[in-house]
Design a protein around this motif. Structure first.
Motif, PDB file in Angstrom:
ATOM      1  N   TYR A 155      63.538  78.904 134.286  1.00 42.59           N
ATOM      2  CA  TYR A 155      63.041  79.468 135.545  1.00 42.59           C
ATOM      3  C   TYR A 155      63.981  80.604 135.931  1.00 42.59           C
ATOM      4  O   TYR A 155      65.139  80.370 136.297  1.00 42.59           O
ATOM      5  N   TYR A 161      58.636  80.911 135.627  1.00 42.34           N
ATOM      6  CA  TYR A 161      59.130  80.342 134.378  1.00 42.34           C
ATOM      7  C   TYR A 161      58.906  81.311 133.233  1.00 42.34           C
ATOM      8  O   TYR A 161      57.790  81.805 133.028  1.00 42.34           O
ATOM      9  N   ASP A 162      59.971  81.600 132.490  1.00 40.04           N
ATOM     10  CA  ASP A 162      59.893  82.478 131.329  1.00 40.04           C
ATOM     11  C   ASP A 162      60.169  81.634 130.084  1.00 40.04           C
ATOM     12  O   ASP A 162      61.300  81.173 129.878  1.00 40.04           O
ATOM     13  N   ASN A 164      60.596  82.433 127.114  1.00 41.68           N
ATOM     14  CA  ASN A 164      61.462  83.077 126.126  1.00 41.68           C
ATOM     15  C   ASN A 164      62.899  83.264 126.610  1.00 41.68           C
ATOM     16  O   ASN A 164      63.780  83.603 125.816  1.00 41.68           O
ATOM     17  N   ALA A 165      63.141  83.061 127.898  1.00 41.06           N
ATOM     18  CA  ALA A 165      64.498  83.207 128.437  1.00 41.06           C
ATOM     19  C   ALA A 165      65.362  82.046 127.962  1.00 41.06           C
ATOM     20  O   ALA A 165      64.895  80.916 127.816  1.00 41.06           O
TER      21      ALA A 165
END
Length: 240
Positions: A155, A161-162, A164-165
């Motif tokens: 998050y 929410y990503d 890929n992060a």
């Protein structure tokens, strides 16, 4: 709605098979958290709340990088009213008083927890960061970053929410694993909250240097136990 019983089981299963991927990063943090003078302060709070000292140490690290100037609840200065959630707490007379308030009176109310198994402990820690990852059936980086149980997903801000992060902070599970290697008194289950024995001497290996957090060092208000400063403080307390 997240099924907490299922989450406890999932976290226990992950812990049983987890491997550190950033062991060199966890080591100095773990040494700092079990350092005798910091541990004594955590044990004092543990004795008044029933929350295991090592759980308090880990929350302290995650919420304010182990600064004894910051609140256990959200990292705000404890000597003034907090502005971040939970807001409006304080001011307090000491870090210990603030920590007790955070554990007793603030969500997720760790002092009410009765399950200090590894699954119960990790799930209580996860609740400090929120259950958004559990709702997506994803391992929380708050727990698992720095282990092979976490690859990506974060998050990046409230409600966003990503997948890929990648979270670069160290997760709670890896801290527990590394602390257990250094301090064999750390236990789970019924004995967890009752273990306030003095810290054991543990072997230091490799080139790891114990670098206590600067806020953990003795101060005028918190002198080293057995020192002249501690004796002087006790005189003032008795005179008050």
């Amino acid at each position: 709605m997240v099924d907490l019983s299922a989450l406890r089981a999932a976290n226990a299963s992950r812990f049983a098979s987890a491997k550190l991927t950033r062991a060199a990063a966890f080591s100095p943090v773990a040494h700092r958290l079990i350092w005798a003078q910091a541990k004594a302060r955590y044990q004092a709070v543990s004795a008044r709340t029933g929350v295991p000292w090592w759980f308090i140490a880990i929350v302290h690290e995650r919420e304010c990088s182990q600064s004894f100037r910051g609140s256990l609840a959200q990292g705000d200065p404890w000597d003034r009213k907090s502005v971040h959630v939970p807001a409006g707490r304080g001011p307090f007379n000491s870090w210990e008083d603030c920590a007790i308030d955070a554990l007793v009176n603030c969500a997720p109310f760790a002092a009410r927890n009765k399950d200090w198994s590894i699954g119960g402990t990790l799930t209580m820690l996860e609740q400090y960061n929120g259950l958004g990852y559990a709702a997506k059936s994803r391992p929380s980086p708050y727990l698992w970053a720095g282990t092979d149980q976490y690859v990506s997903g974060k998050y990046v801000r409230d409600g966003v929410y990503d997948p890929n992060a990648v979270d670069q902070q160290l997760g709670c599970a890896g801290m527990i694993m590394t602390m257990m290697q250094l301090d064999p008194s750390i236990r789970f289950g019924e004995q967890a909250a009752n273990d306030n024995a003095p810290p054991k001497v543990v072997a230091r290996t490799g080139q790891v240097m114990v670098a206590p957090h600067p806020d953990s060092a003795p101060t005028i208000s918190h002198p080293a136990p057995g020192s002249i400063g501690a004796w002087i403080v006790s005189l003032f307390k008795h005179a008050a």
